[in-house]
Design a protein around this motif. Structure first.
Motif, PDB file in Angstrom:
ATOM      1  N   PRO A 278       0.787  -1.236   0.000  1.00  0.00           N
ATOM      2  CA  PRO A 278       0.000   0.000   0.000  1.00  0.00           C
ATOM      3  C   PRO A 278       0.818   1.285   0.000  1.00  0.00           C
ATOM      4  O   PRO A 278       0.314   2.336  -0.369  1.00  0.00           O
ATOM      5  CB  PRO A 278      -0.817  -0.123   1.293  1.00  0.00           C
ATOM      6  N   GLY A 279       2.078   1.226   0.413  1.00  0.00           N
ATOM      7  CA  GLY A 279       2.852   2.461   0.517  1.00  0.00           C
ATOM      8  C   GLY A 279       2.497   3.251   1.761  1.00  0.00           C
ATOM      9  O   GLY A 279       1.594   2.899   2.531  1.00  0.00           O
ATOM     10  N   ARG A 280       3.195   4.367   1.943  1.00  0.00           N
ATOM     11  CA  ARG A 280       2.992   5.177   3.145  1.00  0.00           C
ATOM     12  C   ARG A 280       1.688   5.963   3.080  1.00  0.00           C
ATOM     13  O   ARG A 280       1.138   6.202   2.006  1.00  0.00           O
ATOM     14  CB  ARG A 280       4.157   6.153   3.313  1.00  0.00           C
ATOM     15  N   MET A 281       1.215   6.351   4.257  1.00  0.00           N
ATOM     16  CA  MET A 281       0.032   7.202   4.315  1.00  0.00           C
ATOM     17  C   MET A 281       0.345   8.539   3.628  1.00  0.00           C
ATOM     18  O   MET A 281       1.484   9.020   3.631  1.00  0.00           O
ATOM     19  CB  MET A 281      -0.406   7.421   5.764  1.00  0.00           C
ATOM     20  N   GLY A 282      -0.667   9.084   3.009  1.00  0.00           N
ATOM     21  CA  GLY A 282      -0.481  10.366   2.338  1.00  0.00           C
ATOM     22  C   GLY A 282      -0.078  10.268   0.887  1.00  0.00           C
ATOM     23  O   GLY A 282       0.123  11.288   0.234  1.00  0.00           O
ATOM     24  N   THR A 283       0.061   9.037   0.356  1.00  0.00           N
ATOM     25  CA  THR A 283       0.417   8.885  -1.048  1.00  0.00           C
ATOM     26  C   THR A 283      -0.352   7.728  -1.661  1.00  0.00           C
ATOM     27  O   THR A 283      -0.646   6.746  -0.982  1.00  0.00           O
ATOM     28  CB  THR A 283       1.919   8.643  -1.233  1.00  0.00           C
ATOM     29  N   ASN A 284      -0.677   7.858  -2.947  1.00  0.00           N
ATOM     30  CA  ASN A 284      -1.324   6.783  -3.687  1.00  0.00           C
ATOM     31  C   ASN A 284      -0.383   6.171  -4.713  1.00  0.00           C
ATOM     32  O   ASN A 284      -0.820   5.447  -5.612  1.00  0.00           O
ATOM     33  CB  ASN A 284      -2.577   7.316  -4.398  1.00  0.00           C
ATOM     34  N   ALA A 285       0.910   6.465  -4.584  1.00  0.00           N
ATOM     35  CA  ALA A 285       1.880   6.020  -5.588  1.00  0.00           C
ATOM     36  C   ALA A 285       1.976   4.502  -5.659  1.00  0.00           C
ATOM     37  O   ALA A 285       2.349   3.955  -6.693  1.00  0.00           O
ATOM     38  CB  ALA A 285       3.246   6.629  -5.291  1.00  0.00           C
ATOM     39  N   PHE A 286       1.650   3.796  -4.569  1.00  0.00           N
ATOM     40  CA  PHE A 286       1.799   2.342  -4.546  1.00  0.00           C
ATOM     41  C   PHE A 286       0.447   1.630  -4.441  1.00  0.00           C
ATOM     42  O   PHE A 286       0.395   0.472  -4.047  1.00  0.00           O
ATOM     43  CB  PHE A 286       2.672   1.926  -3.360  1.00  0.00           C
ATOM     44  N   ALA A 287      -0.617   2.322  -4.803  1.00  0.00           N
ATOM     45  CA  ALA A 287      -1.957   1.801  -4.548  1.00  0.00           C
ATOM     46  C   ALA A 287      -2.210   0.458  -5.223  1.00  0.00           C
ATOM     47  O   ALA A 287      -2.969  -0.365  -4.706  1.00  0.00           O
ATOM     48  CB  ALA A 287      -3.007   2.818  -5.001  1.00  0.00           C
ATOM     49  N   GLY A 288      -1.581   0.197  -6.371  1.00  0.00           N
ATOM     50  CA  GLY A 288      -1.836  -1.052  -7.069  1.00  0.00           C
ATOM     51  C   GLY A 288      -0.673  -2.007  -7.083  1.00  0.00           C
ATOM     52  O   GLY A 288      -0.700  -3.013  -7.808  1.00  0.00           O
ATOM     53  N   ASP A 289       0.369  -1.749  -6.305  1.00  0.00           N
ATOM     54  CA  ASP A 289       1.565  -2.584  -6.326  1.00  0.00           C
ATOM     55  C   ASP A 289       1.320  -3.903  -5.593  1.00  0.00           C
ATOM     56  O   ASP A 289       0.633  -3.942  -4.568  1.00  0.00           O
ATOM     57  CB  ASP A 289       2.740  -1.853  -5.684  1.00  0.00           C
ATOM     58  N   ARG A 290       1.928  -4.976  -6.127  1.00  0.00           N
ATOM     59  CA  ARG A 290       1.750  -6.299  -5.551  1.00  0.00           C
ATOM     60  C   ARG A 290       3.097  -6.997  -5.413  1.00  0.00           C
ATOM     61  O   ARG A 290       4.028  -6.762  -6.193  1.00  0.00           O
ATOM     62  CB  ARG A 290       0.834  -7.168  -6.426  1.00  0.00           C
ATOM     63  N   TRP A 291       3.185  -7.882  -4.413  1.00  0.00           N
ATOM     64  CA  TRP A 291       4.393  -8.674  -4.184  1.00  0.00           C
ATOM     65  C   TRP A 291       3.996 -10.146  -4.101  1.00  0.00           C
ATOM     66  O   TRP A 291       3.032 -10.505  -3.425  1.00  0.00           O
ATOM     67  CB  TRP A 291       5.088  -8.263  -2.884  1.00  0.00           C
TER      68      TRP A 291
END
Length: 649
Positions: A278-291
């Motif tokens: 999900p990434g850090r709060m305050g950013t949507n840069a990782f909203a769709g990233d998966r591992w």
């Protein structure tokens, strides 16, 4: 074989640097070798006096040598804790939940559903070697071991070894080691576990097998996961609005097949993990990233009268898929073999050898780097006939590429009474750079460093005491007190240059020291009732940097404490535990700190016996006070949550 560039060009291939590492090691080596080879014979010679000797002369007690054939036995001269999940009165959520309740240990990760990283005694996660059935669980890229990838229900035991252990285990055990063993083939009966919890958490596992005439086969499998879509306060936004965590789900799948025949045992494991990032709060840069991670491992061990051997191989597949970009894949292969032999003619002396091979390939990796390492350990255990005292000297010698490392260790313990143990230990350790440190070229702004030198612990020392009173009719008390210090030279840290290029480099020093205190008071033993109160306190100081310019090690609090109360009445038992974690810095620069916090957890357990079955049901409330806190900066932890587990046997 293509050698990894870092170790081949590292410290030990250069004269001046080699002299720095070897300074003072010669005398230490001579001491350990002398004790290993001479002490058993010299002390054993005192057992029988010469003919005609004066019967009034002082004589040493009769001595015996305790030969251990286990390749991973941590010895008696250090602090060790062991967990057997099937035997615990109160079930833990996962492996990280158990470790977080131990003194001198920290577990952190980027919020629920994320990785769980272990630190021991003021060290970093990459300084803890985690072995699963003898094979390293540590990521070949980062050197860190993700505890969330190993379901607790798949394990027979977990052993926490505090303090440097390179003499026994090789590279990586700077601050400690975690030894995990899968469930064995020969077990008591079929078993199953089911669990549900807040935020979509679920768990289901089962096992069954056959055994007879010294042989057995057992199959176990399980699934688990959670949505982790809990609310939190976005402290970066004005007035801290309530938001919901997204893309933080996790899923695990595992299969364990174990076979056993006589003194030979083998295990085949498959583990799968997928999670959102999900990434850090305050950013949507990782909203769709998966591992995604897939792992298989095949291991076996055998023991004879004077020998023992263990070998295994692990395959690892990793994929990171950004929501708005192309996925990257890496594949790793690890193989490890070890054997030990009790030497004839020298009572108690044991020689152990080990060899490991690792290879990594895939996107973002320059070439196909691999590394072959080999090492040997000479050790012995000398104690008197009643085991009231013992000496355990070890010498470990390892080679990796053109680099060599000497890891001597000397331990001793004393039992002045049946319920008291004094122990002490000092030694050295090392850790070679990871493949990411040496070869990672995944993105602009990142640059590997093929000229890195290995980290060296020039001194790891510990002094401790354990004492207890045992009584069936009166309350009993047990106490452990341990003081330790560790001096690490040339620790590897990723830092940004003036041009905003991140790369690893060797800093000057990481100095850590601390004090651990544990105590438990239990009521008189009874078949129907019982109570206990236990507490732990960790005081530590870890400083990282150059010369006198050293800052606190990120995410390592100076103070942690816990206190818990247990009550058992008949088939019902309850536990209430409070934990305090002190404030922590969040970067090497030490410009920001996370606030301290207190959590309160409660669990209630009851045993049912319907017919031939035994059901243990446990209901728990975590973070009972619904506190807002962060283990990693800007990654919130969930508030109050509930869980229910049922074990069936």
């Amino acid at each position: 074989m293509k050698r990894a560039r870092g170790p081949a060009r590292g410290c030990m291939s250069r004269g001046p640097c080699k002299n720095r590492f070897s300074q003072g090691a010669g005398g230490y080596l001579a001491l350990c070798v002398g004790l290993c080879l001479v002490a058993p014979v010299a002390l054993g010679a005192q057992e029988t006096p010469e003919p005609g000797a004066d019967n009034e002369s002082v004589r040493l007690p009769a001595l015996r040598v305790d030969v251990r054939r286990s390749l991973f036995d941590p010895g008696l001269a250090r602090s060790v804790e062991r967990l057997e999940p099937a035997r615990t009165l109160f079930p833990f959520r996962d492996l990280g939940d158990w470790l977080a309740s131990r003194t001198g240990v920290g577990v952190r990760g980027p919020g629920a559903g994320g990785r769980q990283l272990l630190s021991v005694r003021g060290g970093r996660p990459e300084g803890v070697l985690v072995l699963l059935d003898g094979l390293p669980l540590n990521d070949p890229l980062t050197g860190e071991a993700d505890l969330s990838s190993v379901p607790l229900s798949s394990l027979e035991s977990a052993t926490l070894v505090r303090g440097a252990g390179a003499a026994r285990y090789g590279s990586g055990a700077l601050g400690g080691a975690l030894l995990l063993e899968s469930s064995p083939a020969v077990a008591s009966e079929p078993a199953a576990r089911f669990g549900l919890g807040s935020y979509g958490a679920y768990e289901a596992s089962g096992s069954a097998g056959w055994s007879g005439q010294g042989a057995g086969l057992r199959v176990a499998a399980g699934i688990g996961g959670a949505d982790n879509d809990f609310p939190y306060e976005d402290r970066l936004a004005g007035e801290s609005p309530t938001e919901y965590r997204e893309n933080a789900d996790s899923e695990t799948r595992w299969l364990n097949v174990a076979g056993e025949a006589g003194d030979v045992r083998g295990t085949l494991r498959f583990d799968g993990l997928e999670r959102g990032v999900p990434g850090r709060m305050g950013t949507n840069a990782f909203a769709g990233d998966r591992w995604r991670e897939r792992r298989w491992a095949l291991s076996g061990q055998a023991a004879g009268e004077r020998t023992a051997a263990r070998l295994g191989i692990r395959g690892l597949s990793m994929r990171y898929a950004p929501g708005d970009g192309e996925a990257t894949d890496q594949r790793a292969l690890d193989a490890r073999a070890g054997a030990e032999v009790a030497l004839p003619g020298s009572p108690g002396a044991v020689v152990a050898g080990r060899m490991s091979y690792e290879r990594l390939e895939g996107d973002g990796i320059a070439g196909v780097p691999d590394r072959l390492s080999a090492g040997a350990t000479l050790r012995t255990v000398v104690s008197d006939a009643d085991a009231t005292f013992g000496i355990e000297p070890l010498v470990g010698f390892d080679m990796s590429g053109d680099e060599t490392a000497l890891s001597p260790e000397l331990g001793a313990w004393l039992r002045p009474g049946e319920s008291v143990r004094l122990y002490g230990r000092l030694g050295r350790a090392y850790r070679v750079p990871t493949f990411a440190d040496l070869h990672f070229e995944a993105a602009p702004g990142l640059r590997a460093n093929p000229d890195l030198e290995s980290e060296r612990v020039v001194l790891d020392a510990e002094l401790g005491v354990e004492a207890s009173t045992a009584s069936t009719s009166e309350p009993s008390v047990s106490v452990r007190l341990s003081a330790w210090t560790r001096d690490t030279r040339r620790p590897i840290v990723w830092l940004a240059s003036s041009g905003a290029v991140w790369s690893p480099r060797n800093l000057d020093r990481l100095a850590a020291r601390g004090l651990e205190i544990e105590a438990r008071l239990a009521g008189a033993r009874s078949a129907s009732t019982g109570w206990a109160v236990d507490a732990g306190l960790t005081l530590q100081r870890s400083r990282l940097g150059f010369g006198s310019n050293r800052n606190p090690l990120p995410y390592e609090p100076d103070v942690t404490a816990r206190v818990a109360a247990e009550l058992r009445r008949g088939a019902t038992a309850g536990r209430l535990e409070a934990t305090y974690v002190g404030s922590r810095t969040t970067s090497v620069a030490a410009t920001r700190r996370l606030a301290s916090f207190v959590t309160l957890d409660a669990v209630l357990r009851h045993r049912f016996t319907p017919g031939p079955l035994t059901l243990d049901a446990a209901a728990g409330i975590d973070n009972l006070l619904d506190r807002q806190y962060e283990l990693v900066e800007l990654f919130p932890e969930p508030g109050r949550s509930f869980r229910l587990t049922v074990d069936i046997r």
